[in-house]
Each structure stands twice: as structure tokens, then as C-alpha cells.
Write a protein that holds these residues in place. Sequence first.
Motif, PDB file in Angstrom:
ATOM      1  N   PHE A 415      -2.985  -3.566  -0.148  1.00 32.57           N
ATOM      2  CA  PHE A 415      -2.886  -3.468  -1.600  1.00 32.57           C
ATOM      3  C   PHE A 415      -3.378  -4.743  -2.294  1.00 32.57           C
ATOM      4  N   TYR A 416      -3.638  -5.797  -1.553  1.00 33.36           N
ATOM      5  CA  TYR A 416      -3.938  -7.096  -2.162  1.00 33.36           C
ATOM      6  C   TYR A 416      -5.428  -7.416  -2.107  1.00 33.36           C
ATOM      7  N   ALA A 417      -5.970  -7.762  -3.272  1.00 36.63           N
ATOM      8  CA  ALA A 417      -7.381  -8.133  -3.359  1.00 36.63           C
ATOM      9  C   ALA A 417      -7.651  -9.351  -2.485  1.00 36.63           C
ATOM     10  N   ASP A 418      -8.858  -9.409  -1.942  1.00 37.43           N
ATOM     11  CA  ASP A 418      -9.334 -10.526  -1.123  1.00 37.43           C
ATOM     12  C   ASP A 418      -8.795 -10.512   0.301  1.00 37.43           C
ATOM     13  N   VAL A 419      -7.759  -9.723   0.604  1.00 36.68           N
ATOM     14  CA  VAL A 419      -7.080  -9.831   1.893  1.00 36.68           C
ATOM     15  C   VAL A 419      -7.577  -8.754   2.859  1.00 36.68           C
ATOM     16  N   THR A 420      -8.008  -9.195   4.054  1.00 34.99           N
ATOM     17  CA  THR A 420      -8.337  -8.280   5.145  1.00 34.99           C
ATOM     18  C   THR A 420      -7.263  -8.437   6.217  1.00 34.99           C
ATOM     19  N   PRO A 421      -6.405  -7.419   6.415  1.00 34.64           N
ATOM     20  CA  PRO A 421      -5.342  -7.537   7.414  1.00 34.64           C
ATOM     21  C   PRO A 421      -5.845  -7.224   8.822  1.00 34.64           C
ATOM     22  N   ALA A 422      -5.223  -7.860   9.804  1.00 38.17           N
ATOM     23  CA  ALA A 422      -5.571  -7.609  11.204  1.00 38.17           C
ATOM     24  C   ALA A 422      -4.335  -7.847  12.064  1.00 38.17           C
ATOM     25  N   MET A 423      -4.275  -7.168  13.195  1.00 39.74           N
ATOM     26  CA  MET A 423      -3.168  -7.354  14.121  1.00 39.74           C
ATOM     27  C   MET A 423      -3.387  -8.620  14.945  1.00 39.74           C
ATOM     28  N   ALA A 424      -2.302  -9.359  15.172  1.00 39.61           N
ATOM     29  CA  ALA A 424      -2.362 -10.608  15.946  1.00 39.61           C
ATOM     30  C   ALA A 424      -2.303 -10.316  17.440  1.00 39.61           C
ATOM     31  N   ASP A 425      -2.901 -11.200  18.208  1.00 42.85           N
ATOM     32  CA  ASP A 425      -2.786 -11.154  19.667  1.00 42.85           C
ATOM     33  C   ASP A 425      -1.479 -11.844  20.049  1.00 42.85           C
ATOM     34  N   THR A 426      -0.452 -11.067  20.343  1.00 44.99           N
ATOM     35  CA  THR A 426       0.889 -11.627  20.592  1.00 44.99           C
ATOM     36  C   THR A 426       1.068 -12.115  22.028  1.00 44.99           C
ATOM     37  N   SER A 427      -0.019 -12.083  22.820  1.00 42.33           N
ATOM     38  CA  SER A 427       0.095 -12.634  24.177  1.00 42.33           C
ATOM     39  C   SER A 427       0.232 -14.157  24.138  1.00 42.33           C
ATOM     40  N   MET A 428      -0.115 -14.761  22.987  1.00 39.88           N
ATOM     41  CA  MET A 428       0.026 -16.205  22.808  1.00 39.88           C
ATOM     42  C   MET A 428       1.239 -16.487  21.925  1.00 39.88           C
ATOM     43  N   GLU A 429       2.014 -17.495  22.279  1.00 40.39           N
ATOM     44  CA  GLU A 429       3.236 -17.783  21.535  1.00 40.39           C
ATOM     45  C   GLU A 429       2.953 -18.515  20.239  1.00 40.39           C
TER      46      GLU A 429
END
Length: 485
Positions: A415-429
Motif C-alpha cells: 500500500f506504500y508508495a516507493d516501497v518494494t516488499p520482499a521476503m528475507a532469507d531467514t537462514s542468516m541470523e
Amino acid sequence: MRTKIVATLGPASMNHAAMRAMVRHGARIFRCNFSHDRAEAFTDVVRWTRQLEQEFGIRLTVMGDLSGPKLRIGEVAGSPLAIQHGDRILLGLAGKTSPDHKDLPCITLDDPAPLSGLEQDMPVSLSDGMLRFHVEKVLETDMLFVLKAENAGLLTSHKGIAFPGKFHPLPAFTEKDRRDLREGLEVGLDAFAQSFVQGPDDLDDVHAEMDRLGVRVPLVAKLERRQALDRLDEILERCDAVMVARGDLGLEMPLISLPVHQKRIIKACRRHSKAAIVATQMLLSMVKNPIPTRAETTDVANAVLDGADCVMLSEETAIGEHPVEAVRILGGIAKEAETYYHESSRQTLEARVAKKGPSEYLAYAAALLAETASGTALVCHTASGATARRIASRRPGPRIYAVTPNEHVTHLLNFYADVTPAMADTSMERHVARAERFIENCADIHEGETVIITSGQPTPGQLRARANADEQPPAPTNELKIYIK
């Protein structure tokens, strides 16, 4: 394009091919209207959306629009009736009559609540404001009234009725909405919009039902009542975004006031770092015509220049003859406006903060650093989406990427302008390592480009404080880094 497009689905566009074409032209949120369908009708929409996410490698959001207490009159004898300026009609609770006015046309409501407190000279509108009346006489308090027409038009059965400026005792969150929310979550909708919000309590009702169902998803407050503007700050604290629903809101106030109120709402959203959606009649002529009017293109551009995060198409994509072209043109107008906006504001980047705290200043510092260090992008690791929202509200020049371990946050940040969301790689702490991994894998960020990273990793003192707390809040953003790919 930075501004997000919300496309309403309907007979003209509720198919895989049309949705694919709209995504290609910038649609990031699909709106499913519960006024016309139940949740089961949107099962394919969710499935197609997930397929399109895989195909395009982006996050998309499916939003259910809850109907709220839309008021409609009953059957009108002899419908349609031609009403002339100065004509009189009766308005009353179903079953109420007046022997002294038996020759007048009569419109009825089944629920007495909207009639409570209706007094002489108060305005009443029908058919989305096409017919306007005022109360000429109260025949029976809270039950029966004589209305006098202020303009000419057709009076037909089952049309919407509104009482501009009057408080409605009806809760915004109805039993139908409760059912639609539950069924919508079951089929996989990502977010919901609540219609006819008057105050923060209406949003609390929706959140309470979400909590009962065991899931919280983004909630949009639709501003359609005049009373909502008086409690806007409270509403903004309860929701994830607001929609300036100019159709019904335009019935609640003089139309000449609506543009200024739109600007005030968007400005308040920026203060609170909440997304603003501008909706209704953005490109209405494109329901029939292949190109918009000059006034419509200017309206869209001004919404973007005011700071709207999203612009929404309704009839244009739901029932229009040119749904994909409407999305393409809307995106083109927004992109042109964005170019001018960033050209004119680059030298005057402001800290638009509602609360002067470390998190707000860190977001400002990240945006300012991106400008001064010639950054190509800002990448923020965020658990709740708050850091991405704060940075987006400053409207920095570089693109913002929000890396999050939580899937529901990706739907919120659409919903927010300018923002591209992505899932994080949670294998790293470490959160900063997750952000760096994203940068290395992101094809849109090229070798040698400068990226500003924000992240939050608990310090020893914060770990001790969290250990003593009843809940485990996410680590606050406390790290700012310049990274060259």
C-alpha cells in the motif's frame, strides 16, 4: 513507477489474462468488492494472484472491501418517478403512513436507527447525490418526515440514501462484514478495507474479530463519513492505510470542499507514516472511452503530487470497456507526476515526523543519506514494516526495498508508495546480513552502486530489557550502513 495502483476486479477484469496485463502495467493491489459477491467468488482471484507473483517475481495483495452499513430505501410505488425541483415526498420507517399526505410518493427504511435525530432543514440525498432533499417537516419524531426536493431527477426503488453530516448510530462493522471477513480469510485474502468508518471504535471491532479468528492482516479505513475527519488522528493510529473514498465522502460535504479535505487527509497520513489511497472517478470516462479527459489526468497527477501512496480504479476496471488500458494510462500519469515531484523536492527533503523519537530521526537520516551519498536504493530490514513506512513518508529519491521475514508485512507494504516488499532469507541470523544478501541477489541493483541499509539487531542492553519484558517486541532499527555492491 513508485505510486501503487489498486485495480477493482469485476466482470470486465476478473480473469487471469486481464489481471496479468494489469500487473504488467503497474497494478499491485486487487480490490474484491463484497457488495456484489461472497468470498467464494474470489477463490480463483487469490490463486491467479499467487501465480502472477511467481511469474513476475513480485509481491501482490488481494484486498477484500467490506460493505459496511450501506443504507438503501425500499420499494417505491410507481418506480421510476420523475421528481421536479420543489416536489415533496414522504420518508419514514416501513409501515408508517400519514393520512394527510397520502398523495405524496413515499420512501421507506427498515431500520429506525438512521432516522433517529433527523430534524427540520437537515439534508437528505438519494442515488449517490443525484437527488437532493431537505427535511421540510417532522411529522413524527424519528419516524416520519416530509422532504422537499432541491433538484430534479428520477426516484427509483432500492437506491442508496445518505444523511450528510449526521452521526449514524449504526456500527460500521456489520454481521455481514463479520461473515465476509471470516470467509475472506479462509480463501486467502491478504487485506481488508472497512467501509463507512466514523471513528476508531469501528476499527477496533474489526481487529477484535481478526484476533478471535487468530490472524491480523492489514486494515484500510475508508473515509466516507464527515465525522471520520474529526477523529482522523485516532483513526490513523488504528489502521494501516486510509482510503479517501470521494464518492460517499462527497455526499457528506459541499463538493467545493472535497479537494481541500483530500489534501488534508493525505498530509495527515504522511505525519503518521500511513498509506493514503485516493479513490473514485479517477478515470471515470474510461468506462466507455479509450482515453481519459484532461481534467481526469490532472486529478490523478495532483493526487500523486499531494503525496498519495495509491490511486484506485473502480468502475474503470470492474465493468469498463478498457480495464487494462485504464491501468496503463493511470500508471503513465503517475510516473510523469513522480518525476516532477522528485525534481522539485530533492533540494528540500523534510523530516515529516509525528513523534520526535530515535526511530523517526533514523528514517530521516537514512533518506537524507541516500540523497547526499548519491544512493541508488534504500534497503531496510523490517519485522513490522514500521521502518519502511517511515522512510516512505519522507519520499526520498531512491527506491525503497523492504526485506521482511513476515509474509503479511509484504502485503501491508504494497500500500506504500516507493516501497518494494520482499521476503528475507531467514537462514542468516543477523538482519544486516539478510539485507546484504538481498542486495547481492537483486537484479535491479547493479555492481558498484551505493545502497543505504537500515536494520535492527538487539544490543546487550536491549536483550536484557526484552528478557525482562512480558512480550518480545521486534528489535528497533538501530543500524545505518552505506553498502557498495
